[in-house]
Design a protein around this motif. Structure first.
Motif, PDB file in Angstrom:
ATOM      1  N   LEU A  35      35.948 -33.405 -60.444  1.00 23.05           N
ATOM      2  CA  LEU A  35      34.735 -33.746 -59.709  1.00 23.05           C
ATOM      3  C   LEU A  35      33.737 -32.605 -59.746  1.00 23.05           C
ATOM      4  O   LEU A  35      32.537 -32.803 -59.992  1.00 23.05           O
ATOM      5  CB  LEU A  35      35.086 -34.084 -58.256  1.00 23.05           C
ATOM      6  CG  LEU A  35      33.870 -34.279 -57.343  1.00 23.05           C
ATOM      7  CD1 LEU A  35      33.559 -35.762 -57.209  1.00 23.05           C
ATOM      8  CD2 LEU A  35      34.077 -33.685 -55.983  1.00 23.05           C
ATOM      9  N   LEU A  36      34.232 -31.383 -59.523  1.00 19.75           N
ATOM     10  CA  LEU A  36      33.339 -30.229 -59.518  1.00 19.75           C
ATOM     11  C   LEU A  36      32.674 -30.030 -60.875  1.00 19.75           C
ATOM     12  O   LEU A  36      31.478 -29.694 -60.961  1.00 19.75           O
ATOM     13  CB  LEU A  36      34.121 -28.967 -59.123  1.00 19.75           C
ATOM     14  CG  LEU A  36      34.664 -28.934 -57.686  1.00 19.75           C
ATOM     15  CD1 LEU A  36      35.555 -27.713 -57.493  1.00 19.75           C
ATOM     16  CD2 LEU A  36      33.544 -28.946 -56.669  1.00 19.75           C
ATOM     17  N   LYS A  37      33.422 -30.235 -61.942  1.00 19.98           N
ATOM     18  CA  LYS A  37      32.843 -30.046 -63.282  1.00 19.98           C
ATOM     19  C   LYS A  37      31.828 -31.135 -63.609  1.00 19.98           C
ATOM     20  O   LYS A  37      30.811 -30.863 -64.269  1.00 19.98           O
ATOM     21  CB  LYS A  37      33.961 -29.983 -64.332  1.00 19.98           C
ATOM     22  CG  LYS A  37      34.770 -28.699 -64.240  1.00 19.98           C
ATOM     23  CD  LYS A  37      35.648 -28.445 -65.456  1.00 19.98           C
ATOM     24  CE  LYS A  37      36.833 -29.365 -65.507  1.00 19.98           C
ATOM     25  NZ  LYS A  37      37.770 -28.993 -66.601  1.00 19.98           N
ATOM     26  N   GLU A  38      32.071 -32.350 -63.159  1.00 19.71           N
ATOM     27  CA  GLU A  38      31.067 -33.404 -63.358  1.00 19.71           C
ATOM     28  C   GLU A  38      29.807 -33.091 -62.553  1.00 19.71           C
ATOM     29  O   GLU A  38      28.685 -33.330 -63.015  1.00 19.71           O
ATOM     30  CB  GLU A  38      31.635 -34.763 -62.957  1.00 19.71           C
ATOM     31  CG  GLU A  38      32.673 -35.306 -63.914  1.00 19.71           C
ATOM     32  CD  GLU A  38      32.154 -35.464 -65.332  1.00 19.71           C
ATOM     33  OE1 GLU A  38      31.086 -36.075 -65.504  1.00 19.71           O
ATOM     34  OE2 GLU A  38      32.807 -34.946 -66.262  1.00 19.71           O
ATOM     35  N   CYS A  39      29.986 -32.551 -61.348  1.00 24.21           N
ATOM     36  CA  CYS A  39      28.836 -32.141 -60.546  1.00 24.21           C
ATOM     37  C   CYS A  39      28.077 -31.007 -61.223  1.00 24.21           C
ATOM     38  O   CYS A  39      26.839 -30.935 -61.159  1.00 24.21           O
ATOM     39  CB  CYS A  39      29.290 -31.713 -59.157  1.00 24.21           C
ATOM     40  SG  CYS A  39      29.798 -33.075 -58.075  1.00 24.21           S
ATOM     41  N   ALA A  40      28.804 -30.109 -61.886  1.00 27.28           N
ATOM     42  CA  ALA A  40      28.162 -29.012 -62.611  1.00 27.28           C
ATOM     43  C   ALA A  40      27.327 -29.556 -63.775  1.00 27.28           C
ATOM     44  O   ALA A  40      26.213 -29.076 -64.037  1.00 27.28           O
ATOM     45  CB  ALA A  40      29.212 -28.031 -63.125  1.00 27.28           C
ATOM     46  N   LYS A  41      27.854 -30.553 -64.462  1.00 24.02           N
ATOM     47  CA  LYS A  41      27.082 -31.177 -65.547  1.00 24.02           C
ATOM     48  C   LYS A  41      25.799 -31.791 -65.003  1.00 24.02           C
ATOM     49  O   LYS A  41      24.728 -31.680 -65.610  1.00 24.02           O
ATOM     50  CB  LYS A  41      27.928 -32.249 -66.242  1.00 24.02           C
ATOM     51  CG  LYS A  41      29.138 -31.725 -66.982  1.00 24.02           C
ATOM     52  CD  LYS A  41      29.979 -32.873 -67.526  1.00 24.02           C
ATOM     53  CE  LYS A  41      31.290 -32.389 -68.126  1.00 24.02           C
ATOM     54  NZ  LYS A  41      32.128 -33.533 -68.603  1.00 24.02           N
ATOM     55  N   ARG A  50      26.382 -30.853 -75.956  1.00 24.21           N
ATOM     56  CA  ARG A  50      27.117 -29.610 -76.221  1.00 24.21           C
ATOM     57  C   ARG A  50      27.400 -28.878 -74.915  1.00 24.21           C
ATOM     58  O   ARG A  50      28.531 -28.442 -74.672  1.00 24.21           O
ATOM     59  CB  ARG A  50      26.311 -28.719 -77.157  1.00 24.21           C
ATOM     60  CG  ARG A  50      26.846 -27.288 -77.255  1.00 24.21           C
ATOM     61  CD  ARG A  50      25.916 -26.381 -78.049  1.00 24.21           C
ATOM     62  NE  ARG A  50      26.255 -24.968 -77.824  1.00 24.21           N
ATOM     63  CZ  ARG A  50      25.774 -24.251 -76.815  1.00 24.21           C
ATOM     64  NH1 ARG A  50      24.937 -24.819 -75.936  1.00 24.21           N
ATOM     65  NH2 ARG A  50      26.118 -22.979 -76.677  1.00 24.21           N
ATOM     66  N   ARG A  51      26.361 -28.747 -74.089  1.00 20.53           N
ATOM     67  CA  ARG A  51      26.523 -28.043 -72.818  1.00 20.53           C
ATOM     68  C   ARG A  51      27.542 -28.752 -71.929  1.00 20.53           C
ATOM     69  O   ARG A  51      28.397 -28.106 -71.313  1.00 20.53           O
ATOM     70  CB  ARG A  51      25.174 -27.944 -72.104  1.00 20.53           C
ATOM     71  CG  ARG A  51      25.240 -27.192 -70.782  1.00 20.53           C
ATOM     72  CD  ARG A  51      23.857 -27.072 -70.188  1.00 20.53           C
ATOM     73  NE  ARG A  51      23.241 -28.370 -69.990  1.00 20.53           N
ATOM     74  CZ  ARG A  51      21.934 -28.604 -69.985  1.00 20.53           C
ATOM     75  NH1 ARG A  51      21.097 -27.605 -70.159  1.00 20.53           N
ATOM     76  NH2 ARG A  51      21.452 -29.810 -69.800  1.00 20.53           N
ATOM     77  N   THR A  59      33.872 -23.238 -70.607  1.00 18.33           N
ATOM     78  CA  THR A  59      33.474 -22.119 -71.475  1.00 18.33           C
ATOM     79  C   THR A  59      31.959 -21.966 -71.567  1.00 18.33           C
ATOM     80  O   THR A  59      31.475 -21.188 -72.395  1.00 18.33           O
ATOM     81  CB  THR A  59      34.040 -22.315 -72.895  1.00 18.33           C
ATOM     82  OG1 THR A  59      33.601 -23.581 -73.426  1.00 18.33           O
ATOM     83  CG2 THR A  59      35.565 -22.269 -72.887  1.00 18.33           C
ATOM     84  N   PHE A  60      31.194 -22.686 -70.750  1.00 22.50           N
ATOM     85  CA  PHE A  60      29.739 -22.552 -70.807  1.00 22.50           C
ATOM     86  C   PHE A  60      29.334 -21.237 -70.160  1.00 22.50           C
ATOM     87  O   PHE A  60      29.776 -20.903 -69.058  1.00 22.50           O
ATOM     88  CB  PHE A  60      29.066 -23.732 -70.105  1.00 22.50           C
ATOM     89  CG  PHE A  60      27.573 -23.709 -70.168  1.00 22.50           C
ATOM     90  CD1 PHE A  60      26.918 -23.585 -71.385  1.00 22.50           C
ATOM     91  CD2 PHE A  60      26.810 -23.790 -69.006  1.00 22.50           C
ATOM     92  CE1 PHE A  60      25.536 -23.558 -71.453  1.00 22.50           C
ATOM     93  CE2 PHE A  60      25.427 -23.765 -69.065  1.00 22.50           C
ATOM     94  CZ  PHE A  60      24.789 -23.652 -70.291  1.00 22.50           C
ATOM     95  N   SER A  61      28.479 -20.492 -70.845  1.00 24.37           N
ATOM     96  CA  SER A  61      28.167 -19.119 -70.438  1.00 24.37           C
ATOM     97  C   SER A  61      27.529 -19.021 -69.055  1.00 24.37           C
ATOM     98  O   SER A  61      27.735 -18.019 -68.349  1.00 24.37           O
ATOM     99  CB  SER A  61      27.233 -18.475 -71.469  1.00 24.37           C
ATOM    100  OG  SER A  61      26.057 -19.261 -71.618  1.00 24.37           O
ATOM    101  N   ASP A  62      26.778 -20.024 -68.642  1.00 27.43           N
ATOM    102  CA  ASP A  62      26.073 -19.963 -67.361  1.00 27.43           C
ATOM    103  C   ASP A  62      26.754 -20.783 -66.262  1.00 27.43           C
ATOM    104  O   ASP A  62      26.147 -21.073 -65.232  1.00 27.43           O
ATOM    105  CB  ASP A  62      24.625 -20.430 -67.526  1.00 27.43           C
ATOM    106  CG  ASP A  62      23.832 -19.488 -68.411  1.00 27.43           C
ATOM    107  OD1 ASP A  62      24.082 -18.270 -68.340  1.00 27.43           O
ATOM    108  OD2 ASP A  62      22.974 -19.967 -69.179  1.00 27.43           O
ATOM    109  N   CYS A  63      28.008 -21.139 -66.500  1.00 29.42           N
ATOM    110  CA  CYS A  63      28.774 -21.887 -65.496  1.00 29.42           C
ATOM    111  C   CYS A  63      30.203 -21.342 -65.473  1.00 29.42           C
ATOM    112  O   CYS A  63      31.012 -21.665 -66.337  1.00 29.42           O
ATOM    113  CB  CYS A  63      28.777 -23.385 -65.815  1.00 29.42           C
ATOM    114  SG  CYS A  63      29.691 -24.383 -64.623  1.00 29.42           S
ATOM    115  N   ALA A  64      30.486 -20.519 -64.485  1.00 27.23           N
ATOM    116  CA  ALA A  64      31.822 -19.930 -64.363  1.00 27.23           C
ATOM    117  C   ALA A  64      32.668 -20.797 -63.432  1.00 27.23           C
ATOM    118  O   ALA A  64      32.268 -21.064 -62.297  1.00 27.23           O
ATOM    119  CB  ALA A  64      31.727 -18.520 -63.820  1.00 27.23           C
TER     120      ALA A  64
END
Length: 307
Positions: A35-41, A50-51, A59-64
């Motif tokens: 859920l958190l990763k979908e919210c990040a997208k 790609r992002r 592994t996206f540089s601006d999302c740890a």
């Protein structure tokens, strides 16, 4: 599961207007990180495939995304977050820290992050996830926006099960017993033993053997969900409302006739008490054995009262 996540208030909020620090409370431990990763997208915008793929792979540089899956946030993680929050984004004009299972973080870690959560640098955002807010410090809660994702409806869970497990038996039963937690519905779907144990507990035969077998159950939440649904459906059958029962089972229909209504109402309460006891580290085997005895006692007591 993705369709369910996209229907949540948390996803819609992150897509529309994220706060500098947001806590998402979601009861499904297994799918909280998803859920958190979908919210990040949604936060960065889903137009860039790609992002989105990189965010999904963490592994996206601006999302740890921290900590490592299955781990707890540490003091070292907190120090890394504070240091990296001072660095400029690499690809975007903003950066996001996604902190999974924040309710498992120690008070020391939470306090270390308190100032950065209250006053993050410009362009830095925080998305925290928890299955409950009870273990999150009040001082932390007061620094952020809180979004509580309510359990899904039985119909939503059933539709998701049909999409992902179409053709399997027991979909409606699993959705009804899940309490709106999708991973629990999947566990109930794959664990038919939960319902067999629940039925045998109400039959009341050879409790010691039954409790030994129950120790092999991997997810005690699924077992107690099956027990609660069995008690509810027994009451439906006993009161002539079998059309509302999720468990279409002739054995349960016959078993319901042996229980007074009051005993079944009391059984539902006893099941919840036993579940709370196991949440506080009580032995599952002992809790089930005691539960079986108490249900038997209630049955006998109400039978005597009705004579």
């Amino acid at each position: 599961m993705i369709e369910l996540i996209h229907s949540t208030n948390a996803y819609r909020f992150m897509k529309r207007d994220a706060s500098p620090a947001t806590l998402v409370v979601f009861p499904d431990t297994k799918y909280l990180r998803a859920l958190l990763k979908e919210c990040a997208k949604a936060f960065f915008g889903e137009g860039d495939r790609r992002r989105c793929a990189l965010i999904g792979e963490e592994t996206f540089s601006d999302c740890a995304v921290l900590p490592k899956e299955g781990a707890k946030l540490t003091v070292d993680d907190a120090a890394r977050i504070i240091d990296e929050s001072l660095l400029h984004p690499v690809e975007e004009d903003k950066k996001l820290f996604v902190l999974d299972a924040f309710d498992s973080a120690s008070a020391l870690v939470q306090n270390k992050l308190l100032k950065i959560l209250e006053e993050p640098p410009a362009g830095v955002y925080f998305l925290l996830g928890a299955t409950g807010e009870g273990a999150v410090l009040p001082t932390v809660l007061s620094r952020m926006r809180k979004i509580v994702v309510p359990p899904f409806s039985e119909e939503e869970v059933l539709r998701a099960l049909n999409r992902n497990h179409g053709g399997e038996e027991g979909l409606a039963r699993a959705a009804a017993a899940s309490g709106g937690v999708y991973s629990l519905a999947e566990e109930l779907l794959s664990g038919g033993d939960n319902f067999r144990i629940a039925e045998r507990l109400f039959e009341g035969n050879d409790l010691e053997k039954l409790c030994r077998e129950a120790e092999k159950i991997k997810d005690r939440n699924a077992l107690f969900a099956a027990l609660a649904l069995t008690a509810r459906d027994l009451l439906f059958y006993r009161t002539g409302q079998g059309r509302f029962a999720s468990l279409k089972n002739e054995t349960l229909k016959r078993l319901a006739e042996t229980y007074p209504e009051g005993a079944l109402v009391a059984s539902a309460r006893l099941i919840q008490n036993a579940r709370r006891e196991t949440d506080f580290n009580a032995s599952l085997r002992q809790a089930l054995y005691t539960l079986g005895l108490k249900i038997r006692e209630e049955k006998t007591r109400w039978q005597k009262l009705s004579q």
